[in-house]
Design a protein around this motif. Structure first.
Motif, PDB file in Angstrom:
ATOM      1  N   PRO A  25       0.834  -1.209   0.000  1.00 36.28           N
ATOM      2  CA  PRO A  25       0.000   0.000   0.000  1.00 36.28           C
ATOM      3  C   PRO A  25       0.869   1.260   0.000  1.00 36.28           C
ATOM      4  N   LEU A  26       0.382   2.294  -0.650  1.00 35.45           N
ATOM      5  CA  LEU A  26       1.102   3.560  -0.655  1.00 35.45           C
ATOM      6  C   LEU A  26       1.024   4.200   0.725  1.00 35.45           C
ATOM      7  N   SER A  27       2.107   4.844   1.122  1.00 35.72           N
ATOM      8  CA  SER A  27       2.105   5.554   2.396  1.00 35.72           C
ATOM      9  C   SER A  27       1.240   6.809   2.278  1.00 35.72           C
ATOM     10  N   LYS A  28       0.850   7.343   3.431  1.00 36.06           N
ATOM     11  CA  LYS A  28       0.043   8.564   3.449  1.00 36.06           C
ATOM     12  C   LYS A  28       0.794   9.706   2.764  1.00 36.06           C
ATOM     13  N   LYS A  29       2.086   9.796   3.013  1.00 40.39           N
ATOM     14  CA  LYS A  29       2.905  10.856   2.418  1.00 40.39           C
ATOM     15  C   LYS A  29       2.924  10.741   0.889  1.00 40.39           C
ATOM     16  N   THR A  30       3.017   9.504   0.391  1.00 36.62           N
ATOM     17  CA  THR A  30       3.062   9.288  -1.056  1.00 36.62           C
ATOM     18  C   THR A  30       1.713   9.616  -1.693  1.00 36.62           C
ATOM     19  N   ILE A  31       0.633   9.244  -1.029  1.00 37.96           N
ATOM     20  CA  ILE A  31      -0.706   9.563  -1.544  1.00 37.96           C
ATOM     21  C   ILE A  31      -0.906  11.075  -1.594  1.00 37.96           C
ATOM     22  N   GLU A  32      -0.452  11.767  -0.550  1.00 41.18           N
ATOM     23  CA  GLU A  32      -0.580  13.225  -0.525  1.00 41.18           C
ATOM     24  C   GLU A  32       0.233  13.864  -1.650  1.00 41.18           C
ATOM     25  N   THR A  33       1.435  13.329  -1.913  1.00 40.17           N
ATOM     26  CA  THR A  33       2.263  13.838  -3.006  1.00 40.17           C
ATOM     27  C   THR A  33       1.582  13.614  -4.349  1.00 40.17           C
ATOM     28  N   ALA A  34       0.996  12.422  -4.533  1.00 36.94           N
ATOM     29  CA  ALA A  34       0.273  12.122  -5.775  1.00 36.94           C
ATOM     30  C   ALA A  34      -0.894  13.086  -5.963  1.00 36.94           C
ATOM     31  N   ALA A  35      -1.579  13.407  -4.872  1.00 34.96           N
ATOM     32  CA  ALA A  35      -2.723  14.317  -4.953  1.00 34.96           C
ATOM     33  C   ALA A  35      -2.282  15.707  -5.422  1.00 34.96           C
ATOM     34  N   VAL A  36      -1.158  16.176  -4.907  1.00 32.84           N
ATOM     35  CA  VAL A  36      -0.661  17.498  -5.302  1.00 32.84           C
ATOM     36  C   VAL A  36      -0.247  17.494  -6.770  1.00 32.84           C
ATOM     37  N   ARG A  95       9.865   9.133  -6.214  1.00 34.59           N
ATOM     38  CA  ARG A  95      10.495   7.910  -6.747  1.00 34.59           C
ATOM     39  C   ARG A  95       9.530   6.735  -6.685  1.00 34.59           C
ATOM     40  N   THR A  96       8.776   6.639  -5.589  1.00 32.75           N
ATOM     41  CA  THR A  96       7.796   5.557  -5.457  1.00 32.75           C
ATOM     42  C   THR A  96       6.703   5.675  -6.519  1.00 32.75           C
ATOM     43  N   LEU A  97       6.210   6.873  -6.728  1.00 25.82           N
ATOM     44  CA  LEU A  97       5.153   7.092  -7.728  1.00 25.82           C
ATOM     45  C   LEU A  97       5.651   6.784  -9.139  1.00 25.82           C
ATOM     46  N   LEU A  98       6.904   7.118  -9.417  1.00 20.63           N
ATOM     47  CA  LEU A  98       7.488   6.801 -10.725  1.00 20.63           C
ATOM     48  C   LEU A  98       7.630   5.291 -10.896  1.00 20.63           C
ATOM     49  N   ARG A  99       8.120   4.626  -9.850  1.00 17.74           N
ATOM     50  CA  ARG A  99       8.305   3.171  -9.920  1.00 17.74           C
ATOM     51  C   ARG A  99       6.983   2.448 -10.107  1.00 17.74           C
ATOM     52  N   ARG A 100       5.939   2.958  -9.468  1.00 11.67           N
ATOM     53  CA  ARG A 100       4.609   2.340  -9.583  1.00 11.67           C
ATOM     54  C   ARG A 100       3.864   2.809 -10.839  1.00 11.67           C
ATOM     55  N   PRO A 155       7.357  11.613 -16.240  1.00 10.37           N
ATOM     56  CA  PRO A 155       7.885  12.910 -16.687  1.00 10.37           C
ATOM     57  C   PRO A 155       7.269  13.306 -18.025  1.00 10.37           C
ATOM     58  N   VAL A 156       6.981  14.587 -18.183  1.00  9.87           N
ATOM     59  CA  VAL A 156       6.332  15.038 -19.426  1.00  9.87           C
ATOM     60  C   VAL A 156       7.081  16.190 -20.091  1.00  9.87           C
ATOM     61  N   GLY A 157       8.256  16.488 -19.613  1.00  6.54           N
ATOM     62  CA  GLY A 157       9.009  17.597 -20.193  1.00  6.54           C
ATOM     63  C   GLY A 157       9.778  18.317 -19.110  1.00  6.54           C
ATOM     64  N   ARG A 158      10.208  19.516 -19.455  1.00  2.00           N
ATOM     65  CA  ARG A 158      10.983  20.319 -18.494  1.00  2.00           C
ATOM     66  C   ARG A 158      10.375  21.713 -18.357  1.00  2.00           C
ATOM     67  N   SER A 159      10.524  22.257 -17.182  1.00  2.00           N
ATOM     68  CA  SER A 159       9.998  23.588 -16.896  1.00  2.00           C
ATOM     69  C   SER A 159      10.739  24.635 -17.726  1.00  2.00           C
ATOM     70  N   GLN A 160      10.025  25.661 -18.135  1.00  2.00           N
ATOM     71  CA  GLN A 160      10.645  26.758 -18.881  1.00  2.00           C
ATOM     72  C   GLN A 160      11.390  27.710 -17.962  1.00  2.00           C
ATOM     73  N   ALA A 161      11.167  27.553 -16.655  1.00  3.37           N
ATOM     74  CA  ALA A 161      11.846  28.415 -15.690  1.00  3.37           C
ATOM     75  C   ALA A 161      13.312  27.998 -15.589  1.00  3.37           C
ATOM     76  N   GLY A 162      14.083  28.784 -14.857  1.00  4.64           N
ATOM     77  CA  GLY A 162      15.506  28.492 -14.699  1.00  4.64           C
ATOM     78  C   GLY A 162      15.748  27.108 -14.126  1.00  4.64           C
ATOM     79  N   THR A 193       0.231  12.891 -13.851  1.00  4.22           N
ATOM     80  CA  THR A 193      -0.302  11.575 -13.525  1.00  4.22           C
ATOM     81  C   THR A 193      -0.530  10.756 -14.796  1.00  4.22           C
ATOM     82  N   THR A 194      -0.664   9.451 -14.623  1.00  8.10           N
ATOM     83  CA  THR A 194      -0.820   8.520 -15.743  1.00  8.10           C
ATOM     84  C   THR A 194      -2.197   7.845 -15.709  1.00  8.10           C
ATOM     85  N   GLN A 195      -2.426   7.027 -16.723  1.00  5.93           N
ATOM     86  CA  GLN A 195      -3.646   6.212 -16.744  1.00  5.93           C
ATOM     87  C   GLN A 195      -3.691   5.290 -15.538  1.00  5.93           C
TER      88      GLN A 195
END
Length: 200
Positions: free
Chosen positions: A104-115, A140-145, A150-157, A165-167
């Protein structure tokens, strides 16, 4: 003559059905036992002669040797036990690894996914700024699961990697699409997801 032959044929069918039923019971008993089952135990438990039990198990072993079976019946430590065929060991290892349910995902990981779902596309730094906590391990956990990608890079510095998020995220959280996500205000009422900005 015809009647007698019919009776004999019926007796043969009954005998074959009884043998098939007994063999099925022996198969189930060996499968259910965590330890190899000795022949004498099977004979005593079934009330049948050991010769018949051996004959039925040899028949079962021959059937399992066919290539369309993944198990074999072997004798080990004085008893009968099922085992997987060696030629399937590598494939079985991969199959079981894929079948094993993820932790199961940890509470911290779920909160990160929500953001990430709320602010996407978003960088790790932007997620950290929204949550006011470090989130490297969670990302890292969300990427592994495969819940984010990643969808690109920020235009900022710095050209930091942006995530979305994915399907698989929709599947994992039981959503039909992202429109079913809570609003920003609703997220702010969920403890730990979005933190209020620090006072100026």
């Amino acid at each position: 003559m015809g009647v007698r032959q019919s009776v004999i044929s019926e007796d043969i069918l009954i005998a074959e059905a009884e043998r098939a039923r007994l063999r099925a019971l022996l198969e189930a008993a060996i499968f259910a036992s965590p330890e190899p089952v000795p022949l004498r135990h099977l004979a005593r438990a079934s009330g049948q002669p050991p010769e018949l039990i051996r004959e039925l198990l040899e028949s079962l072993a021959r059937e399992l040797e066919r290539p369309d079976h993944g198990l074999r019946l072997r004798t080990i430590a004085g008893g009968y036990q099922f085992a997987t065929k060696p030629e399937h060991h590598e494939g079985l290892k991969d199959l079981l690894a894929n079948l094993r349910p993820p932790l199961p995902l940890s509470k911290k990981t779920i909160e990160t996914a929500a953001v990430i779902a709320l602010l996407q596309p978003v960088t790790a730094r932007e997620v950290r700024a929204a949550r006011k906590v470090r989130n490297d391990h969670a990302i890292r956990t969300l990427l592994r699961r495969k819940l984010i990608a990643p969808v690109g890079r920020s235009q900022a510095g710095g050209k930091a990697i942006q995530y979305r998020t994915t399907q698989q995220f929709l599947i994992e959280f039981g959503l039909n699409d992202l429109s079913e996500l809570p609003t920003v205000q609703e997220f702010r009422h969920i403890p730990g997801v979005l933190r209020d900005p620090d006072p100026v």
